[in-house]
Design an enzyme around this catalytic site. Structure first.
Site, PDB file in Angstrom:
ATOM      1  N   VAL A   1       0.834  -1.202   0.000  1.00  0.00           N
ATOM      2  CA  VAL A   1       0.000   0.000   0.000  1.00  0.00           C
ATOM      3  C   VAL A   1       0.874   1.259   0.000  1.00  0.00           C
ATOM      4  O   VAL A   1       0.605   2.220  -0.737  1.00  0.00           O
ATOM      5  CB  VAL A   1      -0.961   0.010   1.213  1.00  0.00           C
ATOM      6  CG1 VAL A   1      -1.881   1.207   1.132  1.00  0.00           C
ATOM      7  CG2 VAL A   1      -1.781  -1.278   1.279  1.00  0.00           C
TER       8      VAL A   1
ATOM      9  N   LEU B   1      12.766  -2.776   4.919  1.00  0.00           N
ATOM     10  CA  LEU B   1      12.700  -3.894   3.959  1.00  0.00           C
ATOM     11  C   LEU B   1      12.463  -5.235   4.657  1.00  0.00           C
ATOM     12  O   LEU B   1      12.792  -6.280   4.105  1.00  0.00           O
ATOM     13  CB  LEU B   1      13.969  -3.941   3.078  1.00  0.00           C
ATOM     14  CG  LEU B   1      14.248  -2.674   2.256  1.00  0.00           C
ATOM     15  CD1 LEU B   1      15.501  -2.867   1.393  1.00  0.00           C
ATOM     16  CD2 LEU B   1      13.063  -2.282   1.375  1.00  0.00           C
TER      17      LEU B   1
ATOM     18  N   THR C   1       9.547  -6.661   5.238  1.00  0.00           N
ATOM     19  CA  THR C   1       8.607  -7.377   4.369  1.00  0.00           C
ATOM     20  C   THR C   1       8.456  -6.655   3.024  1.00  0.00           C
ATOM     21  O   THR C   1       7.798  -7.162   2.130  1.00  0.00           O
ATOM     22  CB  THR C   1       7.195  -7.499   5.006  1.00  0.00           C
ATOM     23  OG1 THR C   1       6.669  -6.185   5.227  1.00  0.00           O
ATOM     24  CG2 THR C   1       7.240  -8.241   6.328  1.00  0.00           C
TER      25      THR C   1
ATOM     26  N   ILE D   1      11.362   2.596  11.768  1.00  0.00           N
ATOM     27  CA  ILE D   1      10.596   3.701  12.355  1.00  0.00           C
ATOM     28  C   ILE D   1      11.052   3.953  13.791  1.00  0.00           C
ATOM     29  O   ILE D   1      10.935   5.067  14.287  1.00  0.00           O
ATOM     30  CB  ILE D   1       9.071   3.443  12.317  1.00  0.00           C
ATOM     31  CG1 ILE D   1       8.692   2.084  12.923  1.00  0.00           C
ATOM     32  CG2 ILE D   1       8.540   3.574  10.905  1.00  0.00           C
ATOM     33  CD1 ILE D   1       7.190   1.881  13.105  1.00  0.00           C
TER      34      ILE D   1
ATOM     35  N   SER E   1       1.783  -7.334   9.503  1.00  0.00           N
ATOM     36  CA  SER E   1       0.330  -7.424   9.307  1.00  0.00           C
ATOM     37  C   SER E   1      -0.175  -8.832   8.984  1.00  0.00           C
ATOM     38  O   SER E   1      -1.218  -8.971   8.373  1.00  0.00           O
ATOM     39  CB  SER E   1      -0.098  -6.436   8.209  1.00  0.00           C
ATOM     40  OG  SER E   1       0.568  -6.719   6.999  1.00  0.00           O
TER      41      SER E   1
ATOM     42  N   TYR F   1      -2.659  -8.884  15.988  1.00  0.00           N
ATOM     43  CA  TYR F   1      -2.450  -7.885  14.931  1.00  0.00           C
ATOM     44  C   TYR F   1      -3.473  -6.756  15.052  1.00  0.00           C
ATOM     45  O   TYR F   1      -3.115  -5.574  15.140  1.00  0.00           O
ATOM     46  CB  TYR F   1      -2.539  -8.547  13.544  1.00  0.00           C
ATOM     47  CG  TYR F   1      -2.757  -7.545  12.433  1.00  0.00           C
ATOM     48  CD1 TYR F   1      -1.796  -6.577  12.147  1.00  0.00           C
ATOM     49  CD2 TYR F   1      -3.946  -7.544  11.684  1.00  0.00           C
ATOM     50  CE1 TYR F   1      -2.016  -5.635  11.139  1.00  0.00           C
ATOM     51  CE2 TYR F   1      -4.169  -6.615  10.682  1.00  0.00           C
ATOM     52  CZ  TYR F   1      -3.202  -5.653  10.415  1.00  0.00           C
ATOM     53  OH  TYR F   1      -3.417  -4.716   9.443  1.00  0.00           O
TER      54      TYR F   1
ATOM     55  N   PHE G   1     -10.492  -2.076   4.595  1.00  0.00           N
ATOM     56  CA  PHE G   1     -11.048  -3.418   4.524  1.00  0.00           C
ATOM     57  C   PHE G   1     -10.091  -4.239   3.642  1.00  0.00           C
ATOM     58  O   PHE G   1      -8.895  -4.166   3.862  1.00  0.00           O
ATOM     59  CB  PHE G   1     -12.528  -3.344   4.113  1.00  0.00           C
ATOM     60  CG  PHE G   1     -13.384  -2.974   5.310  1.00  0.00           C
ATOM     61  CD1 PHE G   1     -13.184  -1.738   5.955  1.00  0.00           C
ATOM     62  CD2 PHE G   1     -14.281  -3.855   5.862  1.00  0.00           C
ATOM     63  CE1 PHE G   1     -13.894  -1.410   7.111  1.00  0.00           C
ATOM     64  CE2 PHE G   1     -14.995  -3.534   7.007  1.00  0.00           C
ATOM     65  CZ  PHE G   1     -14.800  -2.312   7.631  1.00  0.00           C
ATOM     66  N   ASN G   2     -10.541  -5.015   2.665  1.00  0.00           N
ATOM     67  CA  ASN G   2      -9.584  -5.872   1.945  1.00  0.00           C
ATOM     68  C   ASN G   2      -8.976  -5.122   0.766  1.00  0.00           C
ATOM     69  O   ASN G   2      -9.645  -4.934  -0.248  1.00  0.00           O
ATOM     70  CB  ASN G   2     -10.281  -7.143   1.459  1.00  0.00           C
ATOM     71  CG  ASN G   2     -10.610  -8.057   2.615  1.00  0.00           C
ATOM     72  OD1 ASN G   2     -11.184  -7.622   3.604  1.00  0.00           O
ATOM     73  ND2 ASN G   2     -10.222  -9.306   2.505  1.00  0.00           N
TER      74      ASN G   2
ATOM     75  N   VAL H   1     -11.163 -23.276  -0.121  1.00  0.00           N
ATOM     76  CA  VAL H   1     -12.312 -22.460   0.276  1.00  0.00           C
ATOM     77  C   VAL H   1     -12.663 -22.879   1.705  1.00  0.00           C
ATOM     78  O   VAL H   1     -13.116 -24.002   1.941  1.00  0.00           O
ATOM     79  CB  VAL H   1     -13.510 -22.684  -0.678  1.00  0.00           C
ATOM     80  CG1 VAL H   1     -14.730 -21.896  -0.214  1.00  0.00           C
ATOM     81  CG2 VAL H   1     -13.126 -22.298  -2.108  1.00  0.00           C
TER      82      VAL H   1
HETATM   83  N1  LIG Z   1      -3.026  -4.985   2.704  1.00  0.00           N
HETATM   84  C1  LIG Z   1      -4.181  -4.939   3.349  1.00  0.00           C
HETATM   85  O1  LIG Z   1      -5.212  -5.527   2.912  1.00  0.00           O
HETATM   86  C2  LIG Z   1      -4.313  -4.132   4.607  1.00  0.00           C
HETATM   87  C3  LIG Z   1      -5.572  -4.081   5.256  1.00  0.00           C
HETATM   88  C4  LIG Z   1      -5.705  -3.320   6.414  1.00  0.00           C
HETATM   89  C5  LIG Z   1      -4.612  -2.608   6.922  1.00  0.00           C
HETATM   90  N2  LIG Z   1      -3.404  -2.701   6.298  1.00  0.00           N
HETATM   91  C6  LIG Z   1      -2.272  -1.945   6.874  1.00  0.00           C
HETATM   92  O2  LIG Z   1      -1.646  -1.215   5.840  1.00  0.00           O
HETATM   93  C7  LIG Z   1      -0.237  -1.124   6.067  1.00  0.00           C
HETATM   94  C8  LIG Z   1       0.511  -1.594   4.828  1.00  0.00           C
HETATM   95  O3  LIG Z   1       0.145  -2.939   4.540  1.00  0.00           O
HETATM   96  P1  LIG Z   1       0.794  -3.704   3.304  1.00  0.00           P
HETATM   97  O4  LIG Z   1      -0.171  -4.736   2.872  1.00  0.00           O
HETATM   98  O5  LIG Z   1       1.323  -2.697   2.340  1.00  0.00           O
HETATM   99  O6  LIG Z   1       2.023  -4.441   4.054  1.00  0.00           O
HETATM  100  P2  LIG Z   1       3.533  -4.646   3.564  1.00  0.00           P
HETATM  101  O7  LIG Z   1       4.111  -5.686   4.466  1.00  0.00           O
HETATM  102  O8  LIG Z   1       3.586  -4.839   2.091  1.00  0.00           O
HETATM  103  O9  LIG Z   1       4.181  -3.230   3.902  1.00  0.00           O
HETATM  104  C9  LIG Z   1       4.637  -2.873   5.192  1.00  0.00           C
HETATM  105  C10 LIG Z   1       6.010  -2.217   5.009  1.00  0.00           C
HETATM  106  O10 LIG Z   1       6.489  -1.754   6.281  1.00  0.00           O
HETATM  107  C11 LIG Z   1       7.877  -2.085   6.399  1.00  0.00           C
HETATM  108  N3  LIG Z   1       8.166  -2.155   7.838  1.00  0.00           N
HETATM  109  C12 LIG Z   1       7.632  -3.005   8.755  1.00  0.00           C
HETATM  110  N4  LIG Z   1       8.122  -2.703   9.978  1.00  0.00           N
HETATM  111  C13 LIG Z   1       8.966  -1.642   9.822  1.00  0.00           C
HETATM  112  C14 LIG Z   1       9.760  -0.863  10.720  1.00  0.00           C
HETATM  113  N5  LIG Z   1       9.799  -1.121  12.026  1.00  0.00           N
HETATM  114  N6  LIG Z   1      10.481   0.166  10.221  1.00  0.00           N
HETATM  115  C15 LIG Z   1      10.468   0.443   8.897  1.00  0.00           C
HETATM  116  N7  LIG Z   1       9.746  -0.262   7.994  1.00  0.00           N
HETATM  117  C16 LIG Z   1       9.000  -1.291   8.469  1.00  0.00           C
HETATM  118  C17 LIG Z   1       8.028  -3.391   5.637  1.00  0.00           C
HETATM  119  O11 LIG Z   1       9.342  -3.640   5.208  1.00  0.00           O
HETATM  120  C18 LIG Z   1       7.061  -3.178   4.462  1.00  0.00           C
HETATM  121  O12 LIG Z   1       7.710  -2.578   3.352  1.00  0.00           O
HETATM  122  C19 LIG Z   1       0.045  -1.959   7.309  1.00  0.00           C
HETATM  123  O13 LIG Z   1       0.173  -1.073   8.401  1.00  0.00           O
HETATM  124  C20 LIG Z   1      -1.194  -2.837   7.453  1.00  0.00           C
HETATM  125  O14 LIG Z   1      -1.447  -3.121   8.817  1.00  0.00           O
HETATM  126  C21 LIG Z   1      -3.237  -3.437   5.154  1.00  0.00           C
END
Ligand SMILES: NC(=O)c1ccc[n+]([C@@H]2O[C@H](COP(=O)([O-])OP(=O)(O)OC[C@H]3O[C@@H](n4cnc5c(N)ncnc54)[C@H](O)[C@@H]3O)[C@@H](O)[C@H]2O)c1
Length: 325
Positions: A18, A39, A41, A58, A79, A143, A171-172, A207
């Protein structure tokens, strides 16, 4: 864009799914972007061209945040729901502990605008749909609990120190935006998993439960295109107001069942996509659909890519693009 309109933003987690799409939208809107990502994830290739990249955590944000930033968009987190159940401390340390440090660094640097990636998982298993922001929060896994704890921290920061903050409860999230798409490892989201079957990387799609009280018996979820989500982040930056913590759900308000998703992938890819019937998973509510009325009213947001076939087609194009790289 004039220099006065151009802003400078720190995007934490901007090498992830995202965050990379939102960073690309900020750059396209003419803003300056610094991505802070360890990096863990994410992927270096996910950082959009034109963004400054800092490989870091962070937890150490104070090293880089300074008053030249106009705001922070905070995506960095772990996540994976299943992992959070077996290793909850990892989620408290990174998601909550890391955000504590980030908020302190923002306070010290005088950076007073924040947009945070919250989640539908903060609501748990509500007995009412569509889900509005005033429903009780009762996360069913560490989570979701860690994200809810961050929402509470942000509320305190707004009340005590005048932070201007918007939490967006996704949401998703699905789909892709050109070169930026979903590449979680392990993957747990339905659309990329079904696409892996179409790519021959997995034999069939499981499923989990087909006896729910839904039209076809499979779980119904609200899929939102990642580019619509990005639009909401840019609007949220404009809507953030000092001392207020605005919380908005982000979904299309339309549910699609697991079977509908699989059928759509069949149509988009032309692959037969074999299914395996599996037992229900604990903690999977039958229907999770957002009310996004508040986002529409307060942010002026309108989803423009709500069509499931379009969402799947964009994700499929991204999956094939990765394959050919
Ligand atoms: N993808 C979804 O459907 C979804 C739904 C609801 C909420 N979210 C939230 O959106 C955000 C992004 O999700 P995503 O699917 O892109 O996940 P993702 O794992 O692709 O991205 C998360 C990024 O954060 C980085 N990261 C993690 N911990 C870190 C730290 N301590 N310092 C620096 N970088 C760090 C990872 O390397 C990764 O690039 C998350 O906070 C997640 O909880 C996602």
């Amino acid at each position: 864009m004039s220099n006065a309109q151009q802003k400078k933003y720190l995007v934490t987690g901007g090498a992830g799914y995202v965050g990379s799409v939102v960073a690309a939208h900020l750059l396209e809107a003419g803003h300056r972007v610094t991505v802070l990502d360890d990096l863990s994830t994410g992927h270096r290739a996910g950082v959009p061209e034109g963004a400054e990249f800092i490989e870091g955590r962070i937890q150490d944000a104070a090293k880089w945040l300074d008053p030249s930033y106009d705001g922070v968009l905070h995506f960095a987190a772990f996540s994976q729901v299943g992992e959070s159940v077996v290793n909850p401390e990892k989620y408290w340390v990174n998601n909550v502990g890391g955000t504590t440090e980030l908020l302190a660094a923002m306070r010290d640097a005088g950076v007073r605008t924040l947009v945070f990636s919250s989640t539908a998982a903060t609501y748990g298993e509500p007995d009412q749909v569509p889900i509005t922001e005033d429903l009780p929060t009762a996360p069913t896994n560490p989570y979701g609990a860690s994200k809810l704890a961050v929402d509470h921290m942000i509320s305190g920061e707004c009340a005590a120190h005048g932070l201007a903050a918007v939490s967006l409860r996704y949401f998703n999230v699905a789909g892709a935006y050109g070169a930026y798409g979903e590449r979680h490892d392990p993957e747990s989201h339905l659309i990329p998993l079904v696409l892996q079957v179409a790519q021959g990387k997995r034999e069939a799609i499981s499923v989990f439960g087909d006896d729910y009280a839904t039209p076809d018996g499979t779980c119904v979820r609200d899929y939102i295109h990642v580019a619509d989500l990005a639009d909401a982040h840019l609007l949220a930056l404009g809507a953030a107001s000092p001392g207020e913590h605005l919380i908005c759900n982000l979904g299309n308000g339309n549910g699609f069942s697991v079977r509908e998703v699989i059928e759509t992938v069949r149509q988009v890819t032309g692959h037969p996509i074999p299914e395996i019937a599996a037992p229900r998973r604990g903690g999977d509510p039958a229907v999770l659909v957002a009310s996004a009325e508040r986002a529409k009213e307060r942010l002026g947001w309108r989803p423009t890519r709500a069509d499931l076939a379009g969402i799947v087609a964009d994700a499929w194009e991204f999956a094939q693009r990765r394959e050919s790289q």
